[in-house]
Design a protein around this motif. Structure first.
Motif, PDB file in Angstrom:
ATOM      1  N   LEU A  20      47.758  12.560   7.665  1.00 28.61           N
ATOM      2  CA  LEU A  20      48.535  13.798   7.751  1.00 28.61           C
ATOM      3  C   LEU A  20      47.626  15.001   7.963  1.00 28.61           C
ATOM      4  O   LEU A  20      47.953  15.909   8.739  1.00 28.61           O
ATOM      5  CB  LEU A  20      49.376  13.988   6.492  1.00 28.61           C
ATOM      6  CG  LEU A  20      50.578  13.050   6.341  1.00 28.61           C
ATOM      7  CD1 LEU A  20      51.237  13.267   4.986  1.00 28.61           C
ATOM      8  CD2 LEU A  20      51.568  13.260   7.455  1.00 28.61           C
ATOM      9  N   ILE A  21      46.493  15.036   7.315  1.00 24.27           N
ATOM     10  CA  ILE A  21      45.535  16.121   7.511  1.00 24.27           C
ATOM     11  C   ILE A  21      45.021  16.115   8.947  1.00 24.27           C
ATOM     12  O   ILE A  21      44.889  17.172   9.573  1.00 24.27           O
ATOM     13  CB  ILE A  21      44.388  16.028   6.479  1.00 24.27           C
ATOM     14  CG1 ILE A  21      44.931  16.368   5.087  1.00 24.27           C
ATOM     15  CG2 ILE A  21      43.240  16.948   6.840  1.00 24.27           C
ATOM     16  CD1 ILE A  21      43.958  16.095   3.958  1.00 24.27           C
ATOM     17  N   CYS A  22      44.770  14.939   9.498  1.00 31.21           N
ATOM     18  CA  CYS A  22      44.329  14.852  10.898  1.00 31.21           C
ATOM     19  C   CYS A  22      45.403  15.368  11.846  1.00 31.21           C
ATOM     20  O   CYS A  22      45.096  16.063  12.821  1.00 31.21           O
ATOM     21  CB  CYS A  22      43.971  13.410  11.247  1.00 31.21           C
ATOM     22  SG  CYS A  22      42.457  12.833  10.475  1.00 31.21           S
ATOM     23  N   ILE A  23      46.666  15.050  11.574  1.00 28.73           N
ATOM     24  CA  ILE A  23      47.756  15.529  12.425  1.00 28.73           C
ATOM     25  C   ILE A  23      47.846  17.045  12.362  1.00 28.73           C
ATOM     26  O   ILE A  23      48.038  17.712  13.389  1.00 28.73           O
ATOM     27  CB  ILE A  23      49.085  14.861  12.012  1.00 28.73           C
ATOM     28  CG1 ILE A  23      49.059  13.381  12.384  1.00 28.73           C
ATOM     29  CG2 ILE A  23      50.282  15.552  12.672  1.00 28.73           C
ATOM     30  CD1 ILE A  23      50.235  12.590  11.858  1.00 28.73           C
ATOM     31  N   ILE A  24      47.696  17.622  11.163  1.00 30.91           N
ATOM     32  CA  ILE A  24      47.741  19.075  11.020  1.00 30.91           C
ATOM     33  C   ILE A  24      46.599  19.717  11.805  1.00 30.91           C
ATOM     34  O   ILE A  24      46.793  20.717  12.509  1.00 30.91           O
ATOM     35  CB  ILE A  24      47.686  19.469   9.533  1.00 30.91           C
ATOM     36  CG1 ILE A  24      48.981  19.086   8.841  1.00 30.91           C
ATOM     37  CG2 ILE A  24      47.422  20.965   9.363  1.00 30.91           C
ATOM     38  CD1 ILE A  24      48.946  19.207   7.331  1.00 30.91           C
ATOM     39  N   LEU A  25      45.412  19.159  11.703  1.00 31.49           N
ATOM     40  CA  LEU A  25      44.267  19.707  12.428  1.00 31.49           C
ATOM     41  C   LEU A  25      44.463  19.609  13.938  1.00 31.49           C
ATOM     42  O   LEU A  25      44.125  20.538  14.678  1.00 31.49           O
ATOM     43  CB  LEU A  25      42.980  19.012  11.998  1.00 31.49           C
ATOM     44  CG  LEU A  25      42.528  19.293  10.554  1.00 31.49           C
ATOM     45  CD1 LEU A  25      41.322  18.433  10.200  1.00 31.49           C
ATOM     46  CD2 LEU A  25      42.234  20.758  10.356  1.00 31.49           C
ATOM     47  N   LEU A  26      45.023  18.504  14.411  1.00 36.52           N
ATOM     48  CA  LEU A  26      45.291  18.356  15.837  1.00 36.52           C
ATOM     49  C   LEU A  26      46.336  19.369  16.307  1.00 36.52           C
ATOM     50  O   LEU A  26      46.208  19.930  17.405  1.00 36.52           O
ATOM     51  CB  LEU A  26      45.759  16.937  16.153  1.00 36.52           C
ATOM     52  CG  LEU A  26      44.671  15.865  16.154  1.00 36.52           C
ATOM     53  CD1 LEU A  26      45.296  14.482  16.295  1.00 36.52           C
ATOM     54  CD2 LEU A  26      43.688  16.124  17.269  1.00 36.52           C
ATOM     55  N   CYS A  27      47.362  19.616  15.497  1.00 34.70           N
ATOM     56  CA  CYS A  27      48.379  20.614  15.865  1.00 34.70           C
ATOM     57  C   CYS A  27      47.770  22.008  15.932  1.00 34.70           C
ATOM     58  O   CYS A  27      48.091  22.790  16.837  1.00 34.70           O
ATOM     59  CB  CYS A  27      49.530  20.589  14.866  1.00 34.70           C
ATOM     60  SG  CYS A  27      50.583  19.137  15.017  1.00 34.70           S
ATOM     61  N   MET A  28      46.899  22.338  14.986  1.00 35.44           N
ATOM     62  CA  MET A  28      46.249  23.645  14.997  1.00 35.44           C
ATOM     63  C   MET A  28      45.356  23.783  16.222  1.00 35.44           C
ATOM     64  O   MET A  28      45.312  24.843  16.862  1.00 35.44           O
ATOM     65  CB  MET A  28      45.448  23.839  13.709  1.00 35.44           C
ATOM     66  CG  MET A  28      46.333  24.004  12.479  1.00 35.44           C
ATOM     67  SD  MET A  28      45.437  23.981  10.922  1.00 35.44           S
ATOM     68  CE  MET A  28      44.398  25.400  11.085  1.00 35.44           C
ATOM     69  N   MET A  30      45.707  22.193  19.146  1.00 34.09           N
ATOM     70  CA  MET A  30      46.552  22.319  20.328  1.00 34.09           C
ATOM     71  C   MET A  30      47.168  23.714  20.416  1.00 34.09           C
ATOM     72  O   MET A  30      47.279  24.283  21.505  1.00 34.09           O
ATOM     73  CB  MET A  30      47.663  21.255  20.301  1.00 34.09           C
ATOM     74  CG  MET A  30      47.154  19.854  20.553  1.00 34.09           C
ATOM     75  SD  MET A  30      46.358  19.680  22.151  1.00 34.09           S
ATOM     76  CE  MET A  30      47.713  19.954  23.239  1.00 34.09           C
ATOM     77  N   SER A  31      47.553  24.286  19.292  1.00 33.20           N
ATOM     78  CA  SER A  31      48.096  25.642  19.287  1.00 33.20           C
ATOM     79  C   SER A  31      47.046  26.639  19.768  1.00 33.20           C
ATOM     80  O   SER A  31      47.346  27.532  20.562  1.00 33.20           O
ATOM     81  CB  SER A  31      48.566  26.008  17.887  1.00 33.20           C
ATOM     82  OG  SER A  31      48.973  27.345  17.830  1.00 33.20           O
ATOM     83  N   PHE A  32      45.829  26.488  19.301  1.00 29.90           N
ATOM     84  CA  PHE A  32      44.744  27.367  19.712  1.00 29.90           C
ATOM     85  C   PHE A  32      44.483  27.248  21.212  1.00 29.90           C
ATOM     86  O   PHE A  32      44.341  28.237  21.921  1.00 29.90           O
ATOM     87  CB  PHE A  32      43.474  27.042  18.919  1.00 29.90           C
ATOM     88  CG  PHE A  32      42.282  27.839  19.333  1.00 29.90           C
ATOM     89  CD1 PHE A  32      42.161  29.173  18.962  1.00 29.90           C
ATOM     90  CD2 PHE A  32      41.269  27.260  20.086  1.00 29.90           C
ATOM     91  CE1 PHE A  32      41.057  29.912  19.349  1.00 29.90           C
ATOM     92  CE2 PHE A  32      40.163  27.988  20.473  1.00 29.90           C
ATOM     93  CZ  PHE A  32      40.060  29.323  20.100  1.00 29.90           C
ATOM     94  N   LEU A  33      44.453  26.010  21.712  1.00 33.17           N
ATOM     95  CA  LEU A  33      44.208  25.795  23.139  1.00 33.17           C
ATOM     96  C   LEU A  33      45.353  26.328  23.997  1.00 33.17           C
ATOM     97  O   LEU A  33      45.117  26.901  25.065  1.00 33.17           O
ATOM     98  CB  LEU A  33      43.983  24.307  23.414  1.00 33.17           C
ATOM     99  CG  LEU A  33      42.692  23.712  22.850  1.00 33.17           C
ATOM    100  CD1 LEU A  33      42.647  22.207  23.108  1.00 33.17           C
ATOM    101  CD2 LEU A  33      41.480  24.400  23.440  1.00 33.17           C
TER     102      LEU A  33
END
Length: 90
Positions: A20-28, A30-33
Motif C-alpha cells: 500500500l505504501i508503494c502504491i501511494i508513492l507511485l500515485c504521488m 504520477m501526479s507530480f509527472l
C-alpha cells in the motif's frame, strides 16, 4: 519446523502495508509527472452566451415533460407535485 501463526499474520499484514505504501508513492510520482507535463499556458475560457431556454432546446415542452417524469419517478411522487423553475444547458 513450522512457522508460528503470529509470524504468518505479521508477515501478511506487513506485506500488505508495504504494498500500500508503494502504491501511494507511485500515485504521488504520477501526479507530480502529470503536473509537469501539462502546459502552463491555458487559453481563456470563452464566455458563454445566454440564449433563451426555448431556443437552445428543440421541443422544449416535451423535454420539460420528460425531465419532470424522470424526477417524479426517482422521488416517488406525482408529476403534478413537481415544479421545474428553470432548465439550463451545461
Amino acid at each position: 519446523m513450522e512457522p508460528s501463526n503470529l509470524f504468518v499474520c505479521l508477515m501478511g499484514m506487513g506485506t500488505v502495508f508495504a504494498c500500500l505504501i508503494c502504491i501511494i508513492l507511485l500515485c504521488m510520482l504520477m501526479s507530480f509527472l502529470c503536473q509537469k507535463v501539462q502546459p502552463t499556458h491555458t487559453p481563456p475560457a470563452p464566455t458563454p452566451s445566454t440564449p433563451s431556454a426555448s431556443s437552445s432546446i428543440p421541443n422544449h415542452q416535451e423535454f420539460v415533460a420528460a425531465v419532470s417524469c424522470a424526477i417524479a419517478e426517482d422521488l416517488g411522487e406525482e408529476v403534478s407535485g413537481i415544479r421545474i423553475v428553470s432548465i439550463k444547458k451545461l
